[in-house]
Design a protein around this motif. Structure first.
Motif, PDB file in Angstrom:
ATOM      1  N   GLY A  30      -2.498  14.885 -10.882  1.00 55.92           N
ATOM      2  CA  GLY A  30      -3.081  13.595 -10.560  1.00 55.92           C
ATOM      3  C   GLY A  30      -3.730  13.586  -9.194  1.00 55.92           C
ATOM      4  O   GLY A  30      -3.519  14.492  -8.384  1.00 55.92           O
ATOM      5  N   PRO A  31      -4.516  12.553  -8.937  1.00 58.00           N
ATOM      6  CA  PRO A  31      -5.345  12.547  -7.727  1.00 58.00           C
ATOM      7  C   PRO A  31      -4.705  11.888  -6.516  1.00 58.00           C
ATOM      8  O   PRO A  31      -3.975  10.904  -6.620  1.00 58.00           O
ATOM      9  N   LEU A  32      -4.996  12.470  -5.360  1.00 61.80           N
ATOM     10  CA  LEU A  32      -4.886  11.748  -4.096  1.00 61.80           C
ATOM     11  C   LEU A  32      -6.062  10.785  -4.019  1.00 61.80           C
ATOM     12  O   LEU A  32      -7.189  11.165  -4.333  1.00 61.80           O
ATOM     13  N   VAL A  89       9.093   6.087  -7.174  1.00 59.46           N
ATOM     14  CA  VAL A  89       8.932   6.203  -5.730  1.00 59.46           C
ATOM     15  C   VAL A  89       7.767   5.299  -5.341  1.00 59.46           C
ATOM     16  O   VAL A  89       6.955   4.908  -6.187  1.00 59.46           O
ATOM     17  N   GLY A  90       7.643   4.993  -4.046  1.00 64.71           N
ATOM     18  CA  GLY A  90       6.514   4.193  -3.583  1.00 64.71           C
ATOM     19  C   GLY A  90       6.404   2.874  -4.320  1.00 64.71           C
ATOM     20  O   GLY A  90       7.404   2.172  -4.540  1.00 64.71           O
ATOM     21  N   ASN A  91       5.177   2.549  -4.724  1.00 64.88           N
ATOM     22  CA  ASN A  91       4.973   1.297  -5.449  1.00 64.88           C
ATOM     23  C   ASN A  91       5.716   1.268  -6.776  1.00 64.88           C
ATOM     24  O   ASN A  91       6.100   0.199  -7.257  1.00 64.88           O
ATOM     25  N   ILE A 120       0.865  -1.186   0.000  1.00 61.35           N
ATOM     26  CA  ILE A 120       0.000   0.000   0.000  1.00 61.35           C
ATOM     27  C   ILE A 120       0.895   1.226   0.000  1.00 61.35           C
ATOM     28  O   ILE A 120       1.459   1.602   1.034  1.00 61.35           O
ATOM     29  N   GLN A 121       1.025   1.835  -1.177  1.00 59.05           N
ATOM     30  CA  GLN A 121       1.939   2.961  -1.330  1.00 59.05           C
ATOM     31  C   GLN A 121       1.475   3.864  -2.465  1.00 59.05           C
ATOM     32  O   GLN A 121       0.527   3.559  -3.189  1.00 59.05           O
ATOM     33  N   SER A 122       2.210   4.945  -2.648  1.00 58.87           N
ATOM     34  CA  SER A 122       1.939   5.885  -3.737  1.00 58.87           C
ATOM     35  C   SER A 122       2.360   5.280  -5.081  1.00 58.87           C
ATOM     36  O   SER A 122       3.084   4.274  -5.138  1.00 58.87           O
ATOM     37  N   HIS A 123       1.905   5.934  -6.150  1.00 58.64           N
ATOM     38  CA  HIS A 123       2.296   5.538  -7.502  1.00 58.64           C
ATOM     39  C   HIS A 123       2.535   6.788  -8.330  1.00 58.64           C
ATOM     40  O   HIS A 123       1.795   7.776  -8.209  1.00 58.64           O
ATOM     41  N   VAL A 124       3.580   6.767  -9.151  1.00 56.08           N
ATOM     42  CA  VAL A 124       3.817   7.850 -10.099  1.00 56.08           C
ATOM     43  C   VAL A 124       3.963   7.262 -11.492  1.00 56.08           C
ATOM     44  O   VAL A 124       4.489   6.157 -11.670  1.00 56.08           O
ATOM     45  N   ALA A 125       3.483   8.018 -12.487  1.00 54.06           N
ATOM     46  CA  ALA A 125       3.613   7.573 -13.877  1.00 54.06           C
ATOM     47  C   ALA A 125       5.050   7.712 -14.353  1.00 54.06           C
ATOM     48  O   ALA A 125       5.580   6.833 -15.037  1.00 54.06           O
ATOM     49  N   THR A 174       6.659  14.491  -5.829  1.00 57.15           N
ATOM     50  CA  THR A 174       6.456  15.890  -5.463  1.00 57.15           C
ATOM     51  C   THR A 174       7.754  16.677  -5.341  1.00 57.15           C
ATOM     52  O   THR A 174       7.727  17.898  -5.248  1.00 57.15           O
ATOM     53  N   GLY A 175       8.885  15.988  -5.356  1.00 51.76           N
ATOM     54  CA  GLY A 175      10.157  16.681  -5.292  1.00 51.76           C
ATOM     55  C   GLY A 175      10.420  17.594  -6.477  1.00 51.76           C
ATOM     56  O   GLY A 175      11.271  18.492  -6.408  1.00 51.76           O
ATOM     57  N   TYR A 176       9.686  17.384  -7.566  1.00 55.43           N
ATOM     58  CA  TYR A 176       9.831  18.257  -8.731  1.00 55.43           C
ATOM     59  C   TYR A 176       9.190  19.624  -8.496  1.00 55.43           C
ATOM     60  O   TYR A 176       9.396  20.545  -9.279  1.00 55.43           O
TER      61      TYR A 176
END
Length: 284
Positions: free
Chosen positions: A51-53, A16-18, A7-12, A44-46
């Motif tokens: 995209g959605p929470l 990071v995360g998943n 259970i983690q974040s996802h980025v396209a 978010t470091g950029y």
């Protein structure tokens, strides 16, 4: 087959995360059930992202849907990272409870993502206290960096003995295993990075050369690898040295390519057979 619900974040774009955990775990032959907490364009470091929470209730629905299929008990562990909010944290803790109801032997591995020495806290107010008071007592495996370790025990650490004592303090609160990542201390070499793992059997340290650069997602990657090695049934010292060898090999390849995003696809063979090998030593 080892199975992990993550259970983690996802980025396209990026890792990071998943996005940093799922593919390496799959490359190791682990079945992964990724449950997303955000679906962002990039981390978010950029400074800007889209995209959605994903609402905590929606994440809970996904976990319940897995349970409805009657398969939740097949998972050997739950892995979590950045939790975003206390509501999300409660959903993750509830998922850990549900998993243990179906599989009493399952582990909960938490990377208590809150901040780092270079940035300070980057999570929302209240999350550090939630991690300390609610998550630590319920985790089986905890993987803080040095900054997070100091917050969780309420004091600074300056030596390897301090790290071991702090990790044992955390163990007395709940986790059976504590892995402290990215350890750089005044009593160590400036050109080296350490990881230290502490269990009831003792403490182990592995040291790798320091690589210049900042690589986002390294902690997520490390926690996933270490959990997979623990679930293999490896002794903690062996799990530590195999984790460090993979992480260093992938980071070395990433740096050689001039990238800041982990080169997980280009360096994927290192996940299975790392190009560099390091040995852990028992220190306590």
């Amino acid at each position: 087959m080892t199975t992990i619900m993550s259970i983690q974040s996802h980025v396209a774009y990026g890792y990071v995360g998943n996005s940093a955990a799922v593919f390496p775990l799959q490359r190791l032959g682990v079945e992964v059930w990724p449950v997303l907490t955000v679906n962002f364009s990039n981390h978010t470091g950029y400074g800007a992202w889209r995209g959605p929470l994903i609402e905590a209730e929606q994440v809970s629905e996904v976990v319940q849907g897995i349970r409805d299929r009657g398969v939740l008990g097949r998972a050997d562990a739950l892995l979590s990272g950045f939790q975003g909010s206390a509501d999300m944290g409660q959903v993750i803790l509830s998922a850990a409870v549900a998993l243990r109801e179906e599989n009493p032997g399952a582990l909960y591995c938490c990377d208590p993502v809150m901040g780092d020495v270079d940035t300070g806290f980057y999570c929302l107010p209240g999350i550090p206290e939630f991690m300390r008071d609610e998550v630590v007592p319920r985790a089986d495996v905890l993987t803080p960096n040095l900054f997070e370790l100091e917050f969780l025990v309420g004091r600074e650490v300056h030596t390897i003995c301090d790290v071991m004592e702090a990790a044992q303090q955390l163990r007395r609160q709940g986790p059976k295993t504590v892995l402290v990542t990215s350890v750089r201390l005044p009593d160590g070499r400036d050109d080296a990075m350490r990881m230290i793992a502490v269990t009831e059997e003792g403490a182990w340290q592995v040291e790798t050369p320091r690589i210049d650069g900042y690589f986002t997602g390294t902690g997520d990657f490390t926690s996933a690898l270490f959990l997979a090695k623990i679930l293999e049934g490896l002794p903690v010292g062996v799990a530590l040295e195999q984790t460090a060898s993979v992480v260093y090999s992938v980071l070395r390849a990433t740096a050689d390519l001039g990238r800041s995003e982990l080169a997980l696809v280009q360096a994927q063979d290192h996940v299975v057979a790392p190009g560099w090998s390091f040995r852990a030593t028992k220190i306590g």
